[in-house]
Design a protein around this motif. Structure first.
Motif, PDB file in Angstrom:
ATOM      1  N   UNK A  38      58.924  33.144  47.455  1.00 13.31           N
ATOM      2  CA  UNK A  38      58.604  34.296  48.290  1.00 13.31           C
ATOM      3  C   UNK A  38      57.403  35.058  47.732  1.00 13.31           C
ATOM      4  N   UNK A  39      57.368  35.223  46.419  1.00 16.88           N
ATOM      5  CA  UNK A  39      56.225  35.901  45.793  1.00 16.88           C
ATOM      6  C   UNK A  39      54.929  35.133  46.042  1.00 16.88           C
ATOM      7  N   UNK A  40      54.982  33.814  45.895  1.00 17.42           N
ATOM      8  CA  UNK A  40      53.788  32.989  46.105  1.00 17.42           C
ATOM      9  C   UNK A  40      53.341  33.050  47.575  1.00 17.42           C
ATOM     10  N   UNK A  41      54.291  32.934  48.491  1.00 20.57           N
ATOM     11  CA  UNK A  41      53.953  32.979  49.917  1.00 20.57           C
ATOM     12  C   UNK A  41      53.414  34.357  50.308  1.00 20.57           C
ATOM     13  N   UNK A  43      51.921  36.487  48.303  1.00 13.21           N
ATOM     14  CA  UNK A  43      50.604  36.618  47.672  1.00 13.21           C
ATOM     15  C   UNK A  43      49.542  35.921  48.520  1.00 13.21           C
ATOM     16  N   UNK A  44      49.836  34.717  48.983  1.00 11.47           N
ATOM     17  CA  UNK A  44      48.896  33.976  49.827  1.00 11.47           C
ATOM     18  C   UNK A  44      48.636  34.715  51.143  1.00 11.47           C
ATOM     19  N   UNK A  45      49.687  35.239  51.720  1.00 11.95           N
ATOM     20  CA  UNK A  45      49.562  35.976  52.977  1.00 11.95           C
ATOM     21  C   UNK A  45      48.685  37.215  52.792  1.00 11.95           C
ATOM     22  N   UNK A  46      48.916  37.952  51.713  1.00  7.93           N
ATOM     23  CA  UNK A  46      48.130  39.159  51.433  1.00  7.93           C
ATOM     24  C   UNK A  46      46.667  38.809  51.148  1.00  7.93           C
ATOM     25  N   UNK A  47      46.447  37.716  50.433  1.00  4.72           N
ATOM     26  CA  UNK A  47      45.069  37.304  50.144  1.00  4.72           C
ATOM     27  C   UNK A  47      44.332  36.891  51.413  1.00  4.72           C
ATOM     28  N   UNK A  48      45.041  36.267  52.356  1.00 10.58           N
ATOM     29  CA  UNK A  48      44.417  35.904  53.636  1.00 10.58           C
ATOM     30  C   UNK A  48      43.972  37.163  54.390  1.00 10.58           C
ATOM     31  N   UNK A  49      44.806  38.199  54.357  1.00  9.37           N
ATOM     32  CA  UNK A  49      44.445  39.454  55.024  1.00  9.37           C
ATOM     33  C   UNK A  49      43.211  40.054  54.356  1.00  9.37           C
ATOM     34  N   UNK A  50      43.212  40.118  53.024  1.00  8.67           N
ATOM     35  CA  UNK A  50      42.095  40.722  52.303  1.00  8.67           C
ATOM     36  C   UNK A  50      40.828  39.875  52.390  1.00  8.67           C
ATOM     37  N   UNK A  51      40.980  38.582  52.667  1.00 12.25           N
ATOM     38  CA  UNK A  51      39.828  37.717  52.834  1.00 12.25           C
ATOM     39  C   UNK A  51      39.085  38.057  54.124  1.00 12.25           C
ATOM     40  N   UNK A  52      39.821  38.497  55.146  1.00 14.97           N
ATOM     41  CA  UNK A  52      39.227  38.839  56.435  1.00 14.97           C
ATOM     42  C   UNK A  52      38.639  40.244  56.456  1.00 14.97           C
ATOM     43  N   UNK A  72      61.069  44.605  48.464  1.00 13.55           N
ATOM     44  CA  UNK A  72      60.780  44.559  47.020  1.00 13.55           C
ATOM     45  C   UNK A  72      59.724  43.508  46.689  1.00 13.55           C
ATOM     46  N   UNK A  73      59.659  42.426  47.446  1.00 18.30           N
ATOM     47  CA  UNK A  73      58.624  41.405  47.255  1.00 18.30           C
ATOM     48  C   UNK A  73      57.268  42.001  47.652  1.00 18.30           C
ATOM     49  N   UNK A  74      57.237  42.660  48.799  1.00 21.20           N
ATOM     50  CA  UNK A  74      55.997  43.287  49.264  1.00 21.20           C
ATOM     51  C   UNK A  74      55.507  44.332  48.260  1.00 21.20           C
ATOM     52  N   UNK A  75      56.425  45.126  47.744  1.00 19.44           N
ATOM     53  CA  UNK A  75      56.056  46.158  46.778  1.00 19.44           C
ATOM     54  C   UNK A  75      55.508  45.540  45.494  1.00 19.44           C
ATOM     55  N   UNK A  76      56.112  44.464  45.046  1.00 17.66           N
ATOM     56  CA  UNK A  76      55.653  43.802  43.830  1.00 17.66           C
ATOM     57  C   UNK A  76      54.242  43.234  44.013  1.00 17.66           C
ATOM     58  N   UNK A  77      53.978  42.639  45.159  1.00 16.41           N
ATOM     59  CA  UNK A  77      52.643  42.096  45.439  1.00 16.41           C
ATOM     60  C   UNK A  77      51.616  43.224  45.492  1.00 16.41           C
TER      61      UNK A  77
END
Length: 194
Positions: A38-41, A43-52, A72-77
């Motif tokens: 979940x953390x990896x997924x 992180x990838x999702x957040x990086x895709x948003x920040x890439x755009x 809690x996963x979202x907060x950690x990322x």
């Protein structure tokens, strides 16, 4: 122009936004992932948003929870991205204030609403808003009022005052700034009923 209705659709019913059938399944899958996956997924999702585009921590948090990741996963990322400098709400707020002022002429309340909509914490807003000086606000109000006054056409003086004042108020200018810019913009114009 005539608009023809498709007989297959409901006549007169508003169109509904189609739900992505994969979205519900993806949300459920994301919520059930083991913590590391979940953390990896996320992180990838957040990086895709920040890439755009640039985003605030509030926007990233919202997008991750909307995608079905546990809070809690979202907060950690978000915390990790803030630590490494990928997310900086203060810099984002400053950039947002500068661009909205330069491109749209927004000030004051309108900028505060924009910052709130983007998820910027209230304690970070005053420093970002301080970039715009009162002189810049007055110049911008005057320029916007003059530009809008040129497009008014055949209106009476009271109508022109109301329209210009409302236009500037929607941009976030104070009543005194609206009045001053409106009076200056309409001073040289000819009206039938003044």
């Amino acid at each position: 122009m005539v608009k023809y209705l498709d007989p297959e659709n409901d006549f007169g019913a508003p169109r509904r936004r189609k739900q992505n059938p994969d979205l519900a399944a993806r949300r459920q899958k994301n919520a059930q992932l083991p913590r590391e996956e979940a953390l990896e997924a996320a992180r990838e999702s957040a990086l895709r948003v920040l890439d755009r585009t640039a985003a605030s921590s509030g926007q990233i948090r919202q997008k991750l929870t909307k995608a079905g990741f546990l809070p809690e996963i979202a907060e950690e990322i978000v915390n990790r991205f803030c630590e490494v400098g990928l997310l900086d709400d203060q810099a984002y707020a400053a950039m947002l204030v500068r661009t909205r002022f330069q491109e749209r002429g927004l000030v004051g309340r309108a900028l505060v609403q924009e910052l709130n909509r983007k998820g910027i914490a209230p304690h970070l807003q005053p420093e970002a808003l301080a970039q715009i000086t009162p002189e810049q606000e007055a110049d911008s109000a005057q320029m916007l009022a003059e530009k809008k006054a040129r497009s008014l056409g055949n209106v009476t003086y009271p109508q022109a005052m109301r329209r210009l004042g409302a236009f500037l108020a929607r941009k976030g200018y104070s009543p005194s700034q609206c009045r001053q810019a409106t009076n200056a913009a309409l001073a040289d114009r000819e009206f039938e009923n003044k």
